[in-house]
Design a protein around this motif. Structure first.
Motif, PDB file in Angstrom:
ATOM      1  N   CYS A  83     -31.875 -31.696 -87.169  1.00  0.00           N
ATOM      2  CA  CYS A  83     -32.722 -30.854 -88.012  1.00  0.00           C
ATOM      3  C   CYS A  83     -34.208 -31.013 -87.692  1.00  0.00           C
ATOM      4  O   CYS A  83     -35.008 -30.134 -88.049  1.00  0.00           O
ATOM      5  CB  CYS A  83     -32.504 -31.187 -89.490  1.00  0.00           C
ATOM      6  SG  CYS A  83     -30.901 -30.701 -90.145  1.00  0.00           S
ATOM      7  N   THR A  84     -34.577 -32.099 -87.056  1.00  0.00           N
ATOM      8  CA  THR A  84     -36.002 -32.390 -86.887  1.00  0.00           C
ATOM      9  C   THR A  84     -36.459 -32.492 -85.435  1.00  0.00           C
ATOM     10  O   THR A  84     -37.661 -32.371 -85.163  1.00  0.00           O
ATOM     11  CB  THR A  84     -36.361 -33.704 -87.598  1.00  0.00           C
ATOM     12  OG1 THR A  84     -35.522 -34.760 -87.109  1.00  0.00           O
ATOM     13  CG2 THR A  84     -36.165 -33.574 -89.111  1.00  0.00           C
ATOM     14  N   ALA A  85     -35.552 -32.738 -84.499  1.00  0.00           N
ATOM     15  CA  ALA A  85     -35.951 -32.845 -83.094  1.00  0.00           C
ATOM     16  C   ALA A  85     -36.490 -31.499 -82.604  1.00  0.00           C
ATOM     17  O   ALA A  85     -36.004 -30.444 -82.998  1.00  0.00           O
ATOM     18  CB  ALA A  85     -34.772 -33.295 -82.242  1.00  0.00           C
ATOM     19  N   GLY A  86     -37.459 -31.533 -81.738  1.00  0.00           N
ATOM     20  CA  GLY A  86     -38.124 -30.294 -81.347  1.00  0.00           C
ATOM     21  C   GLY A  86     -37.462 -29.524 -80.231  1.00  0.00           C
ATOM     22  O   GLY A  86     -37.834 -28.382 -79.962  1.00  0.00           O
ATOM     23  N   ASP A  87     -36.501 -30.103 -79.535  1.00  0.00           N
ATOM     24  CA  ASP A  87     -35.929 -29.444 -78.362  1.00  0.00           C
ATOM     25  C   ASP A  87     -34.418 -29.255 -78.491  1.00  0.00           C
ATOM     26  O   ASP A  87     -33.678 -29.347 -77.508  1.00  0.00           O
ATOM     27  CB  ASP A  87     -36.246 -30.234 -77.099  1.00  0.00           C
ATOM     28  CG  ASP A  87     -35.812 -31.699 -77.190  1.00  0.00           C
ATOM     29  OD1 ASP A  87     -35.356 -32.110 -78.285  1.00  0.00           O
ATOM     30  OD2 ASP A  87     -35.918 -32.418 -76.187  1.00  0.00           O
ATOM     31  N   VAL A  88     -33.948 -28.999 -79.704  1.00  0.00           N
ATOM     32  CA  VAL A  88     -32.518 -28.779 -79.940  1.00  0.00           C
ATOM     33  C   VAL A  88     -32.161 -27.363 -79.506  1.00  0.00           C
ATOM     34  O   VAL A  88     -32.804 -26.392 -79.915  1.00  0.00           O
ATOM     35  CB  VAL A  88     -32.172 -28.986 -81.424  1.00  0.00           C
ATOM     36  CG1 VAL A  88     -30.693 -28.693 -81.679  1.00  0.00           C
ATOM     37  CG2 VAL A  88     -32.508 -30.412 -81.846  1.00  0.00           C
ATOM     38  N   VAL A  89     -31.128 -27.234 -78.681  1.00  0.00           N
ATOM     39  CA  VAL A  89     -30.706 -25.921 -78.191  1.00  0.00           C
ATOM     40  C   VAL A  89     -29.517 -25.422 -79.004  1.00  0.00           C
ATOM     41  O   VAL A  89     -28.841 -26.187 -79.690  1.00  0.00           O
ATOM     42  CB  VAL A  89     -30.341 -25.972 -76.686  1.00  0.00           C
ATOM     43  CG1 VAL A  89     -31.538 -26.385 -75.859  1.00  0.00           C
ATOM     44  CG2 VAL A  89     -29.170 -26.932 -76.436  1.00  0.00           C
ATOM     45  N   LYS A  90     -29.279 -24.135 -78.929  1.00  0.00           N
ATOM     46  CA  LYS A  90     -28.114 -23.538 -79.582  1.00  0.00           C
ATOM     47  C   LYS A  90     -26.962 -23.570 -78.581  1.00  0.00           C
ATOM     48  O   LYS A  90     -27.067 -23.024 -77.478  1.00  0.00           O
ATOM     49  CB  LYS A  90     -28.415 -22.112 -80.027  1.00  0.00           C
ATOM     50  CG  LYS A  90     -27.290 -21.471 -80.816  1.00  0.00           C
ATOM     51  CD  LYS A  90     -27.648 -20.049 -81.237  1.00  0.00           C
ATOM     52  CE  LYS A  90     -28.731 -20.034 -82.296  1.00  0.00           C
ATOM     53  NZ  LYS A  90     -28.947 -18.662 -82.847  1.00  0.00           N
ATOM     54  N   VAL A  91     -25.852 -24.189 -78.967  1.00  0.00           N
ATOM     55  CA  VAL A  91     -24.754 -24.442 -78.039  1.00  0.00           C
ATOM     56  C   VAL A  91     -23.520 -23.638 -78.437  1.00  0.00           C
ATOM     57  O   VAL A  91     -22.928 -23.870 -79.491  1.00  0.00           O
ATOM     58  CB  VAL A  91     -24.398 -25.944 -77.996  1.00  0.00           C
ATOM     59  CG1 VAL A  91     -23.181 -26.189 -77.112  1.00  0.00           C
ATOM     60  CG2 VAL A  91     -25.585 -26.751 -77.497  1.00  0.00           C
ATOM     61  N   SER A  92     -23.137 -22.698 -77.579  1.00  0.00           N
ATOM     62  CA  SER A  92     -21.851 -22.017 -77.705  1.00  0.00           C
ATOM     63  C   SER A  92     -20.882 -22.666 -76.715  1.00  0.00           C
ATOM     64  O   SER A  92     -21.218 -23.667 -76.067  1.00  0.00           O
ATOM     65  CB  SER A  92     -22.003 -20.520 -77.442  1.00  0.00           C
ATOM     66  OG  SER A  92     -20.788 -19.836 -77.757  1.00  0.00           O
ATOM     67  N   VAL A  93     -19.692 -22.120 -76.591  1.00  0.00           N
ATOM     68  CA  VAL A  93     -18.686 -22.748 -75.724  1.00  0.00           C
ATOM     69  C   VAL A  93     -19.175 -22.825 -74.287  1.00  0.00           C
ATOM     70  O   VAL A  93     -19.030 -23.853 -73.611  1.00  0.00           O
ATOM     71  CB  VAL A  93     -17.348 -21.984 -75.814  1.00  0.00           C
ATOM     72  CG1 VAL A  93     -16.354 -22.533 -74.807  1.00  0.00           C
ATOM     73  CG2 VAL A  93     -16.770 -22.079 -77.221  1.00  0.00           C
ATOM     74  N   ARG A  94     -19.799 -21.763 -73.802  1.00  0.00           N
ATOM     75  CA  ARG A  94     -20.254 -21.747 -72.403  1.00  0.00           C
ATOM     76  C   ARG A  94     -21.316 -22.808 -72.135  1.00  0.00           C
ATOM     77  O   ARG A  94     -21.519 -23.233 -70.992  1.00  0.00           O
ATOM     78  CB  ARG A  94     -20.821 -20.376 -72.052  1.00  0.00           C
ATOM     79  CG  ARG A  94     -22.126 -20.077 -72.761  1.00  0.00           C
ATOM     80  CD  ARG A  94     -22.910 -18.945 -72.142  1.00  0.00           C
ATOM     81  NE  ARG A  94     -24.262 -18.906 -72.695  1.00  0.00           N
ATOM     82  CZ  ARG A  94     -25.226 -18.130 -72.220  1.00  0.00           C
ATOM     83  NH1 ARG A  94     -24.990 -17.331 -71.201  1.00  0.00           N
ATOM     84  NH2 ARG A  94     -26.427 -18.152 -72.777  1.00  0.00           N
ATOM     85  N   ASP A  95     -22.036 -23.218 -73.187  1.00  0.00           N
ATOM     86  CA  ASP A  95     -23.138 -24.162 -73.031  1.00  0.00           C
ATOM     87  C   ASP A  95     -22.701 -25.624 -73.095  1.00  0.00           C
ATOM     88  O   ASP A  95     -23.497 -26.514 -72.792  1.00  0.00           O
ATOM     89  CB  ASP A  95     -24.185 -23.928 -74.124  1.00  0.00           C
ATOM     90  CG  ASP A  95     -24.641 -22.487 -74.177  1.00  0.00           C
ATOM     91  OD1 ASP A  95     -25.163 -21.997 -73.157  1.00  0.00           O
ATOM     92  OD2 ASP A  95     -24.452 -21.843 -75.230  1.00  0.00           O
ATOM     93  N   LEU A  96     -21.460 -25.883 -73.519  1.00  0.00           N
ATOM     94  CA  LEU A  96     -21.019 -27.262 -73.695  1.00  0.00           C
ATOM     95  C   LEU A  96     -21.128 -28.091 -72.405  1.00  0.00           C
ATOM     96  O   LEU A  96     -21.680 -29.204 -72.430  1.00  0.00           O
ATOM     97  CB  LEU A  96     -19.590 -27.294 -74.243  1.00  0.00           C
ATOM     98  CG  LEU A  96     -19.449 -26.956 -75.727  1.00  0.00           C
ATOM     99  CD1 LEU A  96     -17.975 -26.770 -76.092  1.00  0.00           C
ATOM    100  CD2 LEU A  96     -20.083 -28.037 -76.608  1.00  0.00           C
TER     101      LEU A  96
END
Length: 312
Positions: free
Chosen positions: A87-100
């Motif tokens: 919730c607080t880290a600045g570089d969190v990406v959105k991960v779908s199945v292809r991104d795993l």
């Protein structure tokens, strides 16, 4: 950030001790996605919502398994500290199945979408999941082919998913048609009107309904008995007295779509653009409805998880 060749990747998936023990003992477990926390809400409210959702699950007699990616490892059953980190880290990406695999190879932090959460939950042996709104077919997809990865993933992932329909900014008619083509059963909870996320009735009818967690559990068991691999979608509408005013919803949606077109926003950028437009245009009312939707789906999902576990 590291490149994929600088170091061996971390373990791909880690299931928490609590979730592992609950599954081994046949106790109910409910999977929860993390993009609503990492990308849908600002901190510290996102942390509060994530921890409150887990408490709701426990109060219903189930074990929560919030799922996300931490340092490249997909975690099924995030700790409170890991939830706070996403919730607080600045570089969190959105991960779908292809991104795993990319997230694992590069050691990234990520909030998991419906698709990735369902995939990881099923791999861990979890049979029920809750989310807010489902992804679907975008408006104009006949030209852009823009369709959420949620749909094909759910077509091959036998989990029971509770949602408040698809986000109303999408093409709901086309989404329902795609779900039919993909052989994904969709039932309303206590209704044959398909919900529209912010509103209780999207204007589209469903063929079937279930009226209790036990009926939802029986539907999942029947799916398994037929050897089918698709998810069962339980569409749970927000209470009418909690929904966004339908007239306001229609006006805001029209304005949001016009603004996106004028700004040239397309592809994966359009959903966050439209949701942000809704929040600003409604003075934050849409966000409160979003949270009401999520709380209701978590509570119902926990009750269904209990019913599924009771069947063995």
């Amino acid at each position: 950030m590291t490149d994929a060749t600088s170091a061996p990747p971390p373990s791909a998936v880690r299931v928490s001790d609590e979730v592992t023990a609950a599954l081994a003992e046949g106790r109910p477990v409910l999977a929860l996605e993390s993009t609503i926390l990492s990308h849908g809400l600002p901190a510290p409210r996102s942390i509060e919502v994530g921890l409150a959702a887990e408490e709701t699950v426990r109060a219903a007699g189930a074990v929560p398994a919030t799922i996300g990616v931490v340092g490249g490892t997909a975690v099924v059953g995030l700790s409170p500290g890991e939830i706070e980190h996403l919730c607080t880290a600045g570089d969190v990406v959105k991960v779908s199945v292809r991104d795993l695999p990319v997230a694992t190879a590069l050691g990234l932090d990520g909030g998991t979408t419906v698709a990735a959460t369902a995939w990881l939950a099923h791999r861990a042996g979890i049979r029920v999941m809750s989310t807010g709104g489902l992804g679907g077919v975008h408006r104009g997809a006949g030209e852009t082919f823009d369709e959420s990865a949620d749909l094909p993933t759910l077509a091959r992932t036998p989990i029971t998913l509770v949602s408040a329909g698809v986000k109303s900014i999408l093409d709901i008619r086309a989404t329902l048609e795609r779900l039919e083509t993909l052989n994904v059963p969709v039932v309303g909870y206590g209704t044959t009107r398909y919900p529209g996320f912010y509103v209780a009735d999207s204007g589209f009818r469903l063929d079937y309904r279930v009226d209790s967690p036990e009926q939802a559990a029986a539907l999942a068991a029947a799916r398994d008995a037929h050897g089918l691999e698709a998810a069962v979608l339980v569409a749970n509408p927000v209470a009418t007295h909690r929904q966004l005013d339908p007239a306001l919803h229609e006006r805001t949606l029209a304005d949001a779509l016009a603004a996106a077109d004028a700004a040239g926003v397309t592809g994966h950028d359009i959903t966050p653009f439209l949701l942000d437009f809704f929040q600003r245009a409604t003075g934050g009312a849409s966000l409160e409805v979003n949270l009401e939707v999520y709380r209701g789906n978590v509570e119902l999902g926990a009750r269904i998880a209990v019913a599924v576990a009771a069947r063995g």
